[in-house]
Design a protein around this motif. Structure first.
Motif, PDB file in Angstrom:
ATOM      1  N   LEU A  22     -55.141 -27.645 -20.280  1.00  0.00           N
ATOM      2  CA  LEU A  22     -56.480 -27.556 -19.682  1.00  0.00           C
ATOM      3  C   LEU A  22     -57.073 -28.954 -19.539  1.00  0.00           C
ATOM      4  O   LEU A  22     -56.565 -29.917 -20.113  1.00  0.00           O
ATOM      5  CB  LEU A  22     -57.407 -26.649 -20.504  1.00  0.00           C
ATOM      6  N   LEU A  32     -64.332 -21.760 -23.780  1.00  0.00           N
ATOM      7  CA  LEU A  32     -63.108 -21.013 -24.084  1.00  0.00           C
ATOM      8  C   LEU A  32     -63.541 -19.653 -24.611  1.00  0.00           C
ATOM      9  O   LEU A  32     -64.287 -19.584 -25.593  1.00  0.00           O
ATOM     10  CB  LEU A  32     -62.290 -21.717 -25.169  1.00  0.00           C
ATOM     11  N   ARG A 203     -67.286 -24.269 -16.119  1.00  0.00           N
ATOM     12  CA  ARG A 203     -65.968 -23.646 -15.968  1.00  0.00           C
ATOM     13  C   ARG A 203     -65.584 -22.963 -17.269  1.00  0.00           C
ATOM     14  O   ARG A 203     -66.171 -23.250 -18.315  1.00  0.00           O
ATOM     15  CB  ARG A 203     -64.892 -24.695 -15.626  1.00  0.00           C
ATOM     16  N   TYR A 205     -62.090 -20.967 -19.553  1.00  0.00           N
ATOM     17  CA  TYR A 205     -60.695 -20.553 -19.731  1.00  0.00           C
ATOM     18  C   TYR A 205     -60.704 -19.334 -20.635  1.00  0.00           C
ATOM     19  O   TYR A 205     -61.454 -19.290 -21.615  1.00  0.00           O
ATOM     20  CB  TYR A 205     -59.882 -21.659 -20.408  1.00  0.00           C
ATOM     21  N   ILE A 212     -53.360 -19.375 -22.156  1.00  0.00           N
ATOM     22  CA  ILE A 212     -54.446 -19.255 -21.192  1.00  0.00           C
ATOM     23  C   ILE A 212     -54.010 -18.258 -20.126  1.00  0.00           C
ATOM     24  O   ILE A 212     -52.958 -18.416 -19.498  1.00  0.00           O
ATOM     25  CB  ILE A 212     -54.786 -20.621 -20.565  1.00  0.00           C
ATOM     26  N   ALA A 215     -58.347 -19.007 -15.637  1.00  0.00           N
ATOM     27  CA  ALA A 215     -59.124 -20.243 -15.598  1.00  0.00           C
ATOM     28  C   ALA A 215     -59.863 -20.268 -14.274  1.00  0.00           C
ATOM     29  O   ALA A 215     -59.264 -20.060 -13.223  1.00  0.00           O
ATOM     30  CB  ALA A 215     -58.205 -21.459 -15.710  1.00  0.00           C
TER      31      ALA A 215
END
Length: 234
Positions: A22, A32, A203, A205, A212, A215
């Motif tokens: 990431l 996250l 943003r 994830y 992951i 995303a």
């Protein structure tokens, strides 16, 4: 600012992170999200040098972190607010804040940082001589964030800042995190409260069992049927 490539972390035989990659750009809030045990805390601890990375690379502003000690990583400009706050309960609020600045040498700059955290968290100024262990849960979370800011980080890692707090305090903490970001600090945020996290992040994830799986921008993750069903209550 932060680049993580193919990172694998093990706890004994348990493969906790399985090839995580990431990025975090300067000025962003990146979150996250994922269930308990997904590897979110482990990833923050790997960035901070608290758990060894067996494979892969972590670089901060172009500098590799994986061979550095935790205190060297703090010196580079990364501070970590751990899950459960981990304040020093028998020390005063002032002493906790002073410990956050232990690597800094310029008293004038430290005093400026102190004023900054008092502007963000006025209640801490009122509690300066109080033992940290006697503060409320919300005040302890404020202290944990303020202590991390005393190191003057460029990247702030936060692990579950809303854990155990009343909804009103959660909103207050998140409003302050947004303000910290607007003042120029980049944030990487681990948070069970996906609603709140995605409302402030640029943003995000999604982690599942050390990988992951999604995303995207926070807006698109909020709108995703998959994310809504798993993390936003339908």
């Amino acid at each position: 600012m932060l680049k993580i490539e193919n990172v694998h972390v093990y706890y004994g035989r348990i493969h906790a992170l399985k090839g995580i990659s990431l990025t975090v750009e300067p000025g962003e809030i990146v979150t996250l999200i994922g269930a308990n045990g997904a590897g979110k805390t482990t990833l923050l601890r790997a960035i901070s040098g608290l758990v060894p990375v067996r494979e892969g690379t972590i670089t901060f502003e172009g500098r590799p972190l994986t061979r550095l000690k935790a205190e060297e990583i703090v010196r580079l400009g990364i501070s970590h607010v751990p899950e459960g706050r981990r304040i020093f309960a028998n020390m005063t609020v002032r002493e906790n804040l002073a410990l956050g600045a232990y690597l800094r040498r310029d008293p004038k700059e430290v005093a400026e940082s102190l004023e900054r955290v008092f502007a963000l968290f006025p209640r801490l100024k009122e509690r300066l001589q109080q033992k940290a262990g006697t503060l409320s849960g919300g005040e302890q979370q404020m202290l944990a964030i303020a202590r991390a800011l005393m190191a003057r980080p460029r990247l702030l890692l936060l692990d579950e800042p809303s854990l155990g707090l009343a909804p009103l305090l959660v909103r207050q903490i998140f409003a302050t995190l947004k303000e910290i970001n607007e003042q120029g600090t980049t944030l990487l945020l681990v948070e069970q409260n996906a609603h709140m996290a995605l409302s402030v992040a640029h943003r995000g994830y999604v982690l599942e069992t050390g990988r992951i799986v999604l995303a995207d921008t926070a807006e698109r993750l909020r709108a995703s049927e998959e994310v809504r069903a798993a993390y936003l209550g339908g």
